[in-house]
Design an enzyme around this catalytic site. Structure first.
Site, short mmCIF file in Angstrom:
data_model
loop_
_atom_site.label_atom_id
_atom_site.label_comp_id
_atom_site.label_asym_id
_atom_site.label_seq_id
_atom_site.Cartn_x
_atom_site.Cartn_y
_atom_site.Cartn_z
N SER A 17 0.69 -1.32 0.36
CA SER A 17 -0.20 -0.32 0.61
C SER A 17 1.38 1.48 -0.03
O SER A 17 1.67 1.42 -0.98
CB SER A 17 -0.29 0.04 1.47
OG SER A 17 -1.71 1.04 1.24
N ASP A 24 -8.61 -3.87 -7.41
CA ASP A 24 -8.16 -3.08 -5.91
C ASP A 24 -9.13 -1.80 -5.65
O ASP A 24 -9.08 -0.49 -6.79
CB ASP A 24 -7.05 -2.96 -5.78
CG ASP A 24 -6.64 -2.17 -4.51
OD1 ASP A 24 -6.83 -1.36 -3.52
OD2 ASP A 24 -5.14 -2.06 -4.13
N HIS A 35 -7.88 -4.25 -2.62
CA HIS A 35 -6.04 -4.07 -1.79
C HIS A 35 -6.27 -4.77 -0.23
O HIS A 35 -4.91 -5.02 -0.49
CB HIS A 35 -6.39 -2.98 -0.93
CG HIS A 35 -5.93 -2.42 -0.65
ND1 HIS A 35 -4.53 -1.77 -1.53
CD2 HIS A 35 -4.86 -1.89 0.51
CE1 HIS A 35 -3.55 -1.26 -1.40
NE2 HIS A 35 -3.78 -1.25 0.00
#
Length: 915
Positions: free
Chosen positions: A760, A837, A870
């Site tokens: 991330s 995502d 994600h």
């Protein structure tokens, strides 16, 4: 940007052991002594050389006799020479006796020290010591353990519930011996050893109340099993959700039923649509109504009249949301699924209206699954399902939000605006708090550096700004969103003459607690101060004793302890043992008389329920000691942990954690994996106990794993973090490179084998660091779900730190990962991303790949996970991420990627052919 998992990234803690021996019976004292001699030799090279001379046998020439042979001895002549007895000189005999006595005395003294120190114990019998400098024999940490829950500390969350009779210490338990849903007193006997002093007849535990006997209920002959529950405040009814369907990170929709506790009868929340998909449902404080959102419209179900449902809004749909947040507000503002707030008396309902008409859409394609649950039309089965999200990116239109109010008795909906509040296009509403019969709102501008606190009076339909804070002028930073602002009602008998509220404020460069009274006073009474910070404060307020409870970094920026302070700022007192290192979290009962104290590290985690200074009794009960985890830690080789502060150039200090292999040898040369997250106000270096992927790398692969929290991260003061504003990733990269250069200079580090990885924001920081470094320090990197250009992320998060791209083009360009030539100067890097995502869009990785293609750069690998979001978990992908990280890293540090940098075909003439 929240991390991909709910548990923030955690640090590591060690243990014991060397071989897989589990008891002293299988290890000789001699072997333990030699283990310790070896450890001393490793620590002191000069002692090592002399010790080795003493331990190694002397070289014998042919014909020499062995003085240590069992047949001969030091006082025996060579073989064949007859013995001759001669009387020993009396003085010499006395000397021998004295020497013998001294030897025996020294041996006994040494034995005593050996026993008293516990050195005779095998390492697997020793308690887990997070500060140990070495590890003994034990089993290695495995990937299967890390991802199979073997190292997970058991923890319990207590659902504290208010006592309608005015008591304290009630909690809601699920699946107990007494029933499926039971309200228990926390002091109820659990067959454990308690400290339970000072109780009287008035303070005896309340009797349990069974709200629901079985883990299912029947409706029209069909068995239904609840996925979620919420009792009414009077504990006479329970709201139950079945068939829950996940939406985004926090939100879901479900079918709701209402259970009557006394009769055990159930009825649907929506009487004329039993299977209605409801997005949110909340009890009124008076237990006679339930507000709910369905199809983005808000309703109220009144329980005092049969089948009485009132529709409050009618224009909800794809463009308008009522009572629930849209994607960006759920993710970045409320960190939850509710945007509905009842007044304490149940007379008003406040709710957020979100207008997304102008917000651009982002399309996500699903190639494997169909999240909508709809079957494709005949002939269209081969097309992916497309889900469109209203997703504002930096500089684009934001959702327009305002708070509306519903007067329950009059049945009308209205809005109230304050003079000089932010205009529609430049307004973020982050807090809504009922303060008696008034409402406190927090509004900020869209770039988050100017805050206004607004006091609303719904009965008079008036509003005014009571506080304005220009954060850009204070330190050039931004306003941190939190949801812990707490109303303090007036009570002259307790010394509180007027209403007020407690909130986190910026004070002398740190975040502290301020008490604002009267409620429209912009100048707070400071309850805390100093070069340390509070976290999500306050944790609770005891109105009866004017006490505020909070968690803070007062002892150390990487620790957390729990404290209380009076509302006048006096008598700051710790609730936890601050003389020992600790990282605590806490939750309090409804009246703050009891607390669930969760010790997260550095030693083995535990949980206990304690009484607080708010009540006259003393109570303490350990509800989890993780004894099995402690036993595992004894028997496994966990990394050696080294914490400290690293001094970087230009006077910069950062916290670091170095994880060393269990049998660390300072004379060896180790590769290093740098693991980091690095996002604004995040913290990765803490005193939490954890055995995770980083632990596995150090314990089983034998690499060093280092984490630093660079500039921009949290809990070292505002100046440490706000310097990154307008240029995310740039200063953080400089800090990671400076730390890597420091480690490269150490004698036990192989500077040619340095890698960095993150997920991330950590994935972005990995790539940005590789780009800035251009192969000078780091050789390898692994980036998972990375941002590569902040123009592609959501507006509310990004603009808070980067401002508008129209006003900061140079900053956005500097932060973007776009210098493909610089990336090509690293030995190799890896990118992994989920194609679905919804948070960090796959667009980020694709844009970087295009830069690499244009520059002809090929020294990288890519792994795409179809339909993963994600967290990258669809179809077992999460374990595959870490398997790929593991294998890729081993190949990197083994030099395998160097072999494929310039591949050549095998010369077929030199090959041996077998016919």
């Amino acid at each position: 940007m929240a991390p991909p998992f709910t548990d923030d990234p955690e640090s590591q803690r060690p243990s014991t052991s060397r071989l897989s021996q589990d008891s002293l019976s299988s290890v000789s004292t001699t072997s333990l002594v030699f283990d310790r001699i070896q450890e001393e030799m490793d620590r002191d090279p000069s002692a090592s050389r002399s010790a080795r001379r003493d331990l190694l046998p002397a070289t014998k020439d042919e014909g020499d006799f062995d003085e240590n042979a069992s047949e001969t001895g030091a006082f025996l002549g060579p073989p064949g020479v007859p013995l001759q007895r001669q009387p020993m000189d009396r003085g010499f005999r006395r000397i021998l006796i004295i020497i013998g006595a001294v030897f025996v005395g020294a041996w006994l003294a040494g034995l005593g020290i050996f026993v008293l120190s516990g050195s005779y114990k095998h390492e697997s019998d020793s308690e887990h010591d997070p500060d140990a400098n070495s590890r003994g024999s034990g089993k290695a940490v495995t990937m299967d353990q890390v991802f199979g829950g073997f190292w997970s500390a058991r923890s319990h969350s207590i659902s504290w519930i208010a006592d309608p009779d005015g008591g304290d210490g009630l909690l809601l338990e699920v699946n107990t011996a007494n029933g499926y849903l039971v309200v228990e007193d926390v002091r109820a006997d659990k067959e454990s050893t308690d400290t339970n002093a000072g109780q009287t007849a008035d303070t005896q535990p309340a009797k349990p109340r069974v709200l629901m006997r079985d883990p299912y209920f029947m409706y029209h002959g069909e068995i239904k099993r609840p996925d979620w529950n919420e009792p009414s405040p009077d504990l006479k009814k329970v709201l139950l959700a079945v068939k829950r369907e996940k939406n985004w990170r926090h939100s879901f929709q479900a079918t709701y039923f209402i259970l009557d506790v006394e009769t055990a009868q159930v009825q649907p929340l929506v009487p004329d649509n039993v299977n209605a998909k409801v997005q949110l449902a909340n009890w009124s404080p008076t237990s006679d109504a339930i507000s709910f959102t369905m199809d983005n419209n808000i309703y109220i179900r009144r329980l005092n009249q049969a089948n009485d449902v009132v529709q409050i809004t009618k224009d909800g749909g794809p463009e308008y949301f009522y009572g629930i947040p849209d994607w960006v507000y759920e993710e970045e503002v409320f960190a939850g699924r509710s945007a509905t707030w009842w007044s304490d008396d149940g007379k008003y309902l406040a709710f957020l209206r979100t207008n997304e008409t102008a917000v651009p859409e982002y399309a996500i394609e699903y190639y494997i699954q169909r999240p909508s649950g709809k079957k494709p039309a005949v002939g269209e089965e081969a097309y992916p399902e497309i889900r469109k999200i209203k997703y504002p990116k930096p500089g684009a239109h934001n959702p327009v939000v305002d708070v509306q109010y519903y007067d329950v008795s009059k049945g009308d909906v209205f809005s109230i605006s304050a003079p000089d509040e932010f205009p529609d296009h430049d307004r973020i509403i982050s807090n809504v708090l009922w303060a008696g019969n008034k409402v406190l709102l927090k509004q900020s501008n869209r770039i988050g550096d100017f805050l206004k606190v607004i006091l609303v009076d719904p009965s008079q339909r008036e509003a005014k700004i009571v506080n304005s804070i220009n954060i850009a002028e204070i330190d050039g930073g931004w306003f941190e969103i939190s949801h812990t602002m707490t109303y303090i009602p007036a009570d002259p008998s307790k010394g509180r003459q007027q209403d007020g509220y407690v909130d986190t404020v910026i004070h002398e460069g740190y975040e502290h607690i301020g008490y604002f009274t009267p409620i429209d006073n912009p100048k707070p009474i400071m309850l805390t101060s100093g070069s340390w910070e509070v976290e999500d404060a306050p944790s609770a307020v005891d109105l009866n004793n004017n006490l505020v409870y909070f968690v803070a970094t007062k002892e150390s920026s990487i620790q957390r302890h729990v404290y209380s302070v009076k509302l006048d700022g006096t008598n700051l007192t710790p609730l936890t043992n601050t003389s020992s290192e600790g990282y605590y979290t806490v939750s309090f009962s409804s009246r703050s008389g009891f607390a669930l104290l969760s010790y997260k590290g550095p030693k083995i985690p535990y949980q206990k329920v304690i009484s607080t200074p708010s009540i006259p009794i003393q109570f303490s009960r350990t509800i989890e000691d993780n004894a099995d985890l402690a036993d595992k830690a004894k028997k496994h080789e966990l990394p050696i942990l080294k914490y400290g502060t690293l001094q970087l150039p230009n006077g910069i200090s950062v916290n670091y954690l170095e994880r060393r292999p269990p049998h660390f040898n300072p004379k060896k040369k180790y590769p290093i994996l740098f693991q980091q997250y690095s996002g604004p106000k995040s913290q990765t270096v803490t005193k939490k106990f954890a055995v995770d992927f980083q632990s596995y790398v150090a314990s089983s692969l034998g690499y060093l794993v280092v984490t630093i929290d660079p500039r921009g991260t949290g809990f070292l003061g505002r100046q440490h973090r706000v310097v990154v504003r307008s240029q995310l990733g740039v200063l953080e990269a400089q800090d990671h490179i400076a730390a890597a250069k420091h480690y490269s200079s150490l004698p036990y580090v192989d500077p040619s084998r340095l890698a960095i990885w993150g997920w991330s924001y950590g994935g972005f920081q990995t790539l940005k660091t590789l780009e800035v470094d251009a192969g000078d320090t780091f050789s390898y990197g692994m980036a998972v779900a990375p941002v590569t250009d902040w123009r592609f992320y959501d507006s509310i998060y990004t603009e808070r730190y980067m401002r508008l791209p129209q006003d900061n083009t140079a900053g956005y360009d500097a932060s973007a990962v776009r210098n493909a030539t610089a990336l090509g100067m690293n030995k190799r890097f890896l990118i992994m991303h989920g194609s679905a995502d919804d948070n960090v869009h796959f667009q980020n990785s694709l844009k970087l790949l295009d830069y690499l293609d244009l520059a002809g750069i090929e020294n990288y690998d890519v792994h795409v996970f179809p339909d993963s979001d994600h967290s990258i978990a669809f179809h077992g992908a999460n374990r595959m991420v870490y398997d790929r990280l593991n294998n890729w890293l081993v190949n990197a540090f083994n030099g395998e990627w160097l072999k494929i940098a310039d591949p050549k075909p095998i010369d077929t003439k030199k090959r041996r052919h077998v016919s």
